[in-house]
Design an enzyme around this catalytic site. Structure first.
Site, PDB file in Angstrom:
ATOM      1  N   GLY A  37       0.962  -1.299   0.060  1.00  0.00           N
ATOM      2  CA  GLY A  37      -0.041   0.059   0.109  1.00  0.00           C
ATOM      3  C   GLY A  37       0.878   1.308   0.063  1.00  0.00           C
ATOM      4  O   GLY A  37       1.740   1.083  -0.858  1.00  0.00           O
ATOM      5  N   SER A  89       5.466  -5.638  -1.503  1.00  0.00           N
ATOM      6  CA  SER A  89       5.595  -4.324  -1.664  1.00  0.00           C
ATOM      7  C   SER A  89       5.947  -3.220  -0.573  1.00  0.00           C
ATOM      8  O   SER A  89       7.172  -3.179  -0.395  1.00  0.00           O
ATOM      9  CB  SER A  89       4.286  -3.755  -2.380  1.00  0.00           C
ATOM     10  N   ALA A  90       5.124  -2.470   0.062  1.00  0.00           N
ATOM     11  CA  ALA A  90       5.581  -1.570   0.939  1.00  0.00           C
ATOM     12  C   ALA A  90       6.116  -2.354   2.252  1.00  0.00           C
ATOM     13  O   ALA A  90       6.969  -1.927   2.811  1.00  0.00           O
ATOM     14  CB  ALA A  90       4.438  -0.799   1.437  1.00  0.00           C
ATOM     15  N   HIS A 122       8.428  -3.404  -7.350  1.00  0.00           N
ATOM     16  CA  HIS A 122       7.668  -2.803  -8.442  1.00  0.00           C
ATOM     17  C   HIS A 122       8.640  -2.234  -9.479  1.00  0.00           C
ATOM     18  O   HIS A 122       8.336  -1.439 -10.311  1.00  0.00           O
ATOM     19  CB  HIS A 122       6.614  -1.599  -8.333  1.00  0.00           C
ATOM     20  N   GLU A 172       8.492  -7.014 -10.978  1.00  0.00           N
ATOM     21  CA  GLU A 172       7.115  -7.552 -10.563  1.00  0.00           C
ATOM     22  C   GLU A 172       7.031  -9.242 -10.745  1.00  0.00           C
ATOM     23  O   GLU A 172       7.468  -9.518 -11.645  1.00  0.00           O
ATOM     24  CB  GLU A 172       5.888  -6.928 -11.144  1.00  0.00           C
TER      25      GLU A 172
END
Lengths: 239, 239
Positions: free
Chosen positions: A85, A117-118, A154, A189
């Site tokens: 997020g 991700s985060a 990403h 990714e």
């Protein structure tokens, strides 16, 4: 130490986390309960439900860290999963709930850590290579430091012929290296980093990753590469 | 108050600042010297030379803020130009050199302010809608507050069919609005905002801008639109 650091939770053509089922099972080992940290998104219940469904095939029970005192939820679980997020929102919440110290202590003493991700960004020493917008101001950019180098999830290559004047991802990471002397792994990714104590490997789809170091040309890393020497990094910031 | 806030310094098919020569002349008025703030990029001499060349046709003399005590250079000049690059690096330098107060005071008492990209970001109350990577940690995300709303320069629309899993720009700005109740003007490349006291207008190429407000659908803004009501905004953060 057991880490699984995913670039992102959805690979093209797969459901959430589906591309990583096998490695998730392997890293989670005999863990029965996973504390899910949903603070990078605004809707914690909805996010926890999505991850509960996504991890059902892996055979673990998911508990949202927001359903009790977050530090207690993490302390009671067998493993922790920090979801993606907005990294600024996530880091602000990790400090607010005292989770930086709790997660660090548990993971350094053997609890499996999954990040996406985060959640992968914050496994590095700082959040200085996040792609996210600084929508809130965290007390510090320092993060968990479960690995001594930076990660850029990403990671995207420069698109030939793109007329947009904003900086490319590579340009942004080279600017990071103008100010800091710490390597950055740009995870495309569908790829991930897996750490088992002193062993670090690159996994996931064939696209692989790109390594950025100060005073060196960026280097391509193939899936399956042994990256353990990166664990010897001494991170240096503001140099 | 006289502001010219450019989304970016280069429009497709033009040299640096060439697309904005006429409006630059108009906003600069009878200013003879411009203090250029080059701190968003690493090479201050090189950046100042580029801007000196780009502003020669406009008929002003450019002085790099790094060529003396930056606050003194700004205080001695007739106008100030804050250039683009990395906003985190820029804001860190503005605080380090005491420029936040100096620029604010001079501009509130009539000195023309030109910003481009990061220099436009910092004209808002905070840097929370920058696109840049947080390569260094500034003491605060609060910025000059020359307008009471947020700006997102280099605004790009979602590309249909893009398979990249990172957030779109629109998604990022909606996440900003989840945490903050302050409008954001997304300035497409080649556009600008011009403020003359209580009058605010959108200028530049036809593409225009996009306005994001909490609890409202994003709205398209055409070039030439009078945006003066936005100057009545009461910015609210962390709400």
């Amino acid at each position: 130490m057991r880490l699984l650091l995913l670039s992102n939770s959805i690979a093209p053509g797969y459901g959430p986390l589906e591309h990583a089922h096998a490695v998730l099972r392997d890293v989670l080992g005999d863990a029965r309960t996973v504390a899910f940290v949903p603070f990078a998104l605004a809707d914690h219940d909805d996010y926890t439900k999505t991850v509960t469904d996504a991890l059902r095939p892996v055979g673990v029970e998911v508990v949202g860290a927001h359903t009790g005192e977050p530090a207690d939820v993490v302390n009671r679980a067998d493993a922790v999963f920090v979801g993606g997020g907005n990294t600024f929102r996530l880091v602000t919440a990790l400090y607010r709930h005292g989770l930086v110290e709790v997660i660090r202590r548990r993971v350094y003493t053997g609890m499996p850590y999954i990040g996406s991700s985060a959640g992968t960004n914050v496994a590095g020493p700082t959040m200085r290579t996040t792609n996210d917008m600084p929508i809130v101001q965290p007390p510090s950019f320092d993060t968990l430091g479960l690995v001594p180098f930076q990660i850029n999830p990403h990671y995207v290559d420069t698109i030939p012929g793109d007329t947009h004047m904003g900086e490319t991802r590579e340009r942004r990471l080279l600017e990071f290296l103008e100010e800091n002397d710490t390597p950055v792994v740009g995870l495309r990714e569908g790829t991930w980093l897996r750490r088992h104590d002193d062993l670090l490997t690159l996994g996931g789809i064939e696209a692989g990753a790109r390594l950025f170091r100060r005073d060196a040309d960026p280097a391509e890393l193939s899936t399956g590469t042994d990256l353990s020497p990166l664990l010897q990094t001494t991170p240096r910031f503001d140099v």
